[in-house]
Design a protein around this motif. Structure first.
Motif, PDB file in Angstrom:
ATOM      1  N   ALA A   1       8.268   5.321   0.252  1.00  0.00           N
ATOM      2  CA  ALA A   1       6.855   5.701   0.116  1.00  0.00           C
ATOM      3  C   ALA A   1       5.895   4.590   0.509  1.00  0.00           C
ATOM      4  N   ILE A   2       6.395   3.419   0.866  1.00  0.00           N
ATOM      5  CA  ILE A   2       5.507   2.302   1.213  1.00  0.00           C
ATOM      6  C   ILE A   2       4.889   2.540   2.589  1.00  0.00           C
ATOM      7  N   ALA A   3       3.557   2.523   2.619  1.00  0.00           N
ATOM      8  CA  ALA A   3       2.841   2.710   3.880  1.00  0.00           C
ATOM      9  C   ALA A   3       2.756   1.412   4.667  1.00  0.00           C
ATOM     10  N   GLY A   4       2.461   0.322   3.976  1.00  0.00           N
ATOM     11  CA  GLY A   4       2.302  -0.938   4.681  1.00  0.00           C
ATOM     12  C   GLY A   4       2.055  -2.087   3.723  1.00  0.00           C
TER      13      GLY A   4
ATOM     14  N   MET B   1     -12.916 -10.760  -7.167  1.00  0.00           N
ATOM     15  CA  MET B   1     -11.721 -11.524  -7.526  1.00  0.00           C
ATOM     16  C   MET B   1     -10.422 -10.930  -6.977  1.00  0.00           C
ATOM     17  N   CYS B   2     -10.552 -10.001  -6.006  1.00  0.00           N
ATOM     18  CA  CYS B   2      -9.341  -9.458  -5.372  1.00  0.00           C
ATOM     19  C   CYS B   2      -9.537  -9.347  -3.863  1.00  0.00           C
ATOM     20  N   PRO B   3      -9.606 -10.475  -3.146  1.00  0.00           N
ATOM     21  CA  PRO B   3      -9.627 -10.404  -1.682  1.00  0.00           C
ATOM     22  C   PRO B   3      -8.370  -9.712  -1.155  1.00  0.00           C
ATOM     23  N   PHE B   4      -8.551  -8.914  -0.091  1.00  0.00           N
ATOM     24  CA  PHE B   4      -7.454  -8.076   0.402  1.00  0.00           C
ATOM     25  C   PHE B   4      -7.632  -7.857   1.902  1.00  0.00           C
ATOM     26  N   GLY B   5      -6.526  -8.022   2.659  1.00  0.00           N
ATOM     27  CA  GLY B   5      -6.599  -7.770   4.096  1.00  0.00           C
ATOM     28  C   GLY B   5      -5.739  -8.772   4.863  1.00  0.00           C
ATOM     29  N   PRO B   6      -6.144  -9.173   6.049  1.00  0.00           N
ATOM     30  CA  PRO B   6      -7.281  -8.636   6.780  1.00  0.00           C
ATOM     31  C   PRO B   6      -7.013  -7.259   7.374  1.00  0.00           C
ATOM     32  N   VAL B   7      -5.698  -6.903   7.467  1.00  0.00           N
ATOM     33  CA  VAL B   7      -5.298  -5.594   7.972  1.00  0.00           C
ATOM     34  C   VAL B   7      -4.187  -5.053   7.078  1.00  0.00           C
ATOM     35  N   ILE B   8      -3.949  -3.766   7.203  1.00  0.00           N
ATOM     36  CA  ILE B   8      -2.741  -3.166   6.636  1.00  0.00           C
ATOM     37  C   ILE B   8      -1.707  -3.129   7.753  1.00  0.00           C
ATOM     38  N   ARG B   9      -0.592  -3.827   7.550  1.00  0.00           N
ATOM     39  CA  ARG B   9       0.484  -3.863   8.542  1.00  0.00           C
ATOM     40  C   ARG B   9       1.471  -2.758   8.197  1.00  0.00           C
ATOM     41  N   PRO B  10       1.616  -1.742   9.052  1.00  0.00           N
ATOM     42  CA  PRO B  10       2.532  -0.650   8.729  1.00  0.00           C
ATOM     43  C   PRO B  10       3.934  -1.152   8.399  1.00  0.00           C
ATOM     44  N   ALA B  11       4.551  -0.486   7.425  1.00  0.00           N
ATOM     45  CA  ALA B  11       5.850  -0.934   6.917  1.00  0.00           C
ATOM     46  C   ALA B  11       6.910  -1.002   8.006  1.00  0.00           C
ATOM     47  N   GLN B  12       6.777  -0.180   9.033  1.00  0.00           N
ATOM     48  CA  GLN B  12       7.784  -0.137  10.098  1.00  0.00           C
ATOM     49  C   GLN B  12       7.908  -1.467  10.831  1.00  0.00           C
ATOM     50  N   PHE B  13       6.880  -2.331  10.716  1.00  0.00           N
ATOM     51  CA  PHE B  13       6.904  -3.608  11.426  1.00  0.00           C
ATOM     52  C   PHE B  13       7.396  -4.765  10.559  1.00  0.00           C
TER      53      PHE B  13
ATOM     54  N   VAL C   1       0.846  -1.186   0.000  1.00  0.00           N
ATOM     55  CA  VAL C   1       0.000   0.000   0.000  1.00  0.00           C
ATOM     56  C   VAL C   1       0.887   1.243   0.000  1.00  0.00           C
ATOM     57  N   ILE C   2       0.581   2.174  -0.890  1.00  0.00           N
ATOM     58  CA  ILE C   2       1.412   3.362  -1.088  1.00  0.00           C
ATOM     59  C   ILE C   2       1.025   4.453  -0.095  1.00  0.00           C
ATOM     60  N   GLY C   3       2.044   5.141   0.461  1.00  0.00           N
ATOM     61  CA  GLY C   3       1.806   6.201   1.439  1.00  0.00           C
ATOM     62  C   GLY C   3       2.105   7.600   0.951  1.00  0.00           C
ATOM     63  N   ARG C   4       2.855   7.713  -0.157  1.00  0.00           N
ATOM     64  CA  ARG C   4       3.182   9.030  -0.726  1.00  0.00           C
ATOM     65  C   ARG C   4       3.026   8.983  -2.244  1.00  0.00           C
ATOM     66  N   ARG C   5       2.766  10.128  -2.839  1.00  0.00           N
ATOM     67  CA  ARG C   5       2.636  10.227  -4.290  1.00  0.00           C
ATOM     68  C   ARG C   5       3.972   9.898  -4.949  1.00  0.00           C
ATOM     69  N   LEU C   6       3.921   9.065  -5.993  1.00  0.00           N
ATOM     70  CA  LEU C   6       5.120   8.671  -6.708  1.00  0.00           C
ATOM     71  C   LEU C   6       4.928   8.922  -8.199  1.00  0.00           C
ATOM     72  N   SER C   7       5.827   9.692  -8.782  1.00  0.00           N
ATOM     73  CA  SER C   7       5.812   9.925 -10.218  1.00  0.00           C
ATOM     74  C   SER C   7       7.253   9.936 -10.697  1.00  0.00           C
ATOM     75  N   ASP C   8       7.576   8.999 -11.618  1.00  0.00           N
ATOM     76  CA  ASP C   8       8.946   8.868 -12.116  1.00  0.00           C
ATOM     77  C   ASP C   8       9.930   8.808 -10.948  1.00  0.00           C
ATOM     78  N   ALA C   9       9.637   7.958  -9.995  1.00  0.00           N
ATOM     79  CA  ALA C   9      10.375   7.907  -8.732  1.00  0.00           C
ATOM     80  C   ALA C   9      11.602   7.006  -8.839  1.00  0.00           C
ATOM     81  N   SER C  10      12.604   7.319  -8.060  1.00  0.00           N
ATOM     82  CA  SER C  10      13.754   6.435  -7.916  1.00  0.00           C
ATOM     83  C   SER C  10      13.361   5.238  -7.059  1.00  0.00           C
ATOM     84  N   ARG C  11      14.172   4.196  -7.092  1.00  0.00           N
ATOM     85  CA  ARG C  11      13.895   3.033  -6.261  1.00  0.00           C
ATOM     86  C   ARG C  11      13.963   3.398  -4.786  1.00  0.00           C
ATOM     87  N   GLU C  12      14.880   4.280  -4.430  1.00  0.00           N
ATOM     88  CA  GLU C  12      15.008   4.688  -3.031  1.00  0.00           C
ATOM     89  C   GLU C  12      13.755   5.430  -2.569  1.00  0.00           C
ATOM     90  N   ASP C  13      13.275   6.381  -3.373  1.00  0.00           N
ATOM     91  CA  ASP C  13      12.063   7.116  -3.001  1.00  0.00           C
ATOM     92  C   ASP C  13      10.856   6.189  -2.965  1.00  0.00           C
TER      93      ASP C  13
END
Length: 308
Positions: free
Chosen positions: A166-169, A202-214, A150-162
């Motif tokens: 930007a990953i939220a979880g 056809m796209c089950p998703f969940g059950p939670v969003i696990r923040p990337a920090q974990f 799940v994306i946490g920041r806007r990405l346009s023509d982004a580097s791999r580092e950016d």
């Protein structure tokens, strides 16, 4: 303290904190004097990284304060919906695990360019429970477990580092496929991704969003899937041909990624077509991704419509 962000149905969608298998709905916390940045998960993505840091402090109070601790509901007392209702975009990457390419009889290599496609989000996405409806016009409904990003920041023509920053979880994703629709040998273009992969539920998703920090390393996570308790998929995200940051960077060169967008990062070997077995109404799918969560869904008959 490790926690997740979920959506509980009350019956209306409401954000909730998930802590060690219990759920704290945001409206209940608000009634007890807790100031919250939003009441729905999607609204948290207006400033995800600030909001998730603030929510971490609330988690500490939910554990340490006896009154707030008593508000936590066990899993059997809540109905979970899609963890984020609903992202602007769901993008699925294909041909990203060598084992899956091999079982499909396809060239085992990094395909150039990276294949990806869109899954229309609001009707394909469902949460846990008896939520997958067998399409009425298919006899070959297949499964694929995928790590969802799940994306946490806007990405346009982004580097791999950016992109990585930007990953939220992360969440558990299932990319379901109607095999008898996706491959069309008599069609001039040979493939039909809309009917094959984008039908309702056809796209089950969940059950939670696990923040990337974990998640210490998203490229070292075990993926497992069972159909009616029979093991079908067992792999590791280390097998990805395109790593997550590379996927996001490449996609952002063509499509702007927005906060709350979801990326399905590809599936390993073990889909039903490799066994010559497909899903039927009444089947149960249990999909587990290490450190992220376990998504349980059931397949119902075409006469049932269940969106959550």
């Amino acid at each position: 303290m490790n926690f997740g962000i979920a959506t509980v149905m009350k019956p209306y969608p409401m954000a909730a904190l998930e802590i060690e298998g219990r759920y704290w709905p945001f409206d209940v916390l608000k009634q007890h004097g807790i100031d919250l940045p939003a009441l729905e998960v999607k609204a948290l993505f207006s400033d995800w990284f600030s909001h998730i840091s603030y929510l971490a402090h609330i988690v500490e109070h939910c554990i340490g304060d006896p009154v707030l601790n008593s508000l936590g509901l066990p899993a059997e007392e809540v109905t979970l919906g899609v963890a984020i209702q609903f992202p602007n975009k769901v993008i699925a990457v294909g041909a990203n695990y060598a084992s899956h390419l091999a079982e499909m009889g396809l060239p085992v290599a990094r395909w150039e360019p990276l294949p990806f496609f869109f899954k229309p989000p609001t009707t394909t996405m469902v949460g846990p429970g008896n939520t997958v409806v067998m399409p009425a016009r298919t006899r070959q409904l297949d499964w694929e477990i995928e790590l969802a990003v799940v994306i946490g920041r806007r990405l346009s023509d982004a580097s791999r580092e950016d992109a990585m920053r930007a990953i939220a979880g992360y969440a558990v994703g299932l990319d379901m496929t109607a095999r008898d629709w996706v491959q069309q040998p008599d069609s001039p273009i040979k493939v039909d991704l809309m009917r094959g992969k984008c039908q309702d539920t056809m796209c089950p998703f969940g059950p939670v969003i696990r923040p990337a920090q974990f998640i210490k390393d998203p490229h070292q996570l075990r993926l497992q899937l069972w159909i009616n308790e029979t093991p079908r998929q067992d792999a590791n995200t280390s097998e990805m041909l395109y790593r997550i940051d590379e996927q996001l960077s490449l996609i952002s060169q063509f499509v702007t990624l927005e906060p709350g967008d979801v990326l399905l990062t590809g599936a390993p070997a073990g889909s039903g077509v490799s066994y010559g077995a497909f899903l039927q109404p009444g089947d149960r799918i249990r999909a587990s991704i290490e450190q992220v969560g376990v998504l349980d869904v059931g397949v119902t008959s075409p006469s049932v419509k269940a969106f959550n």
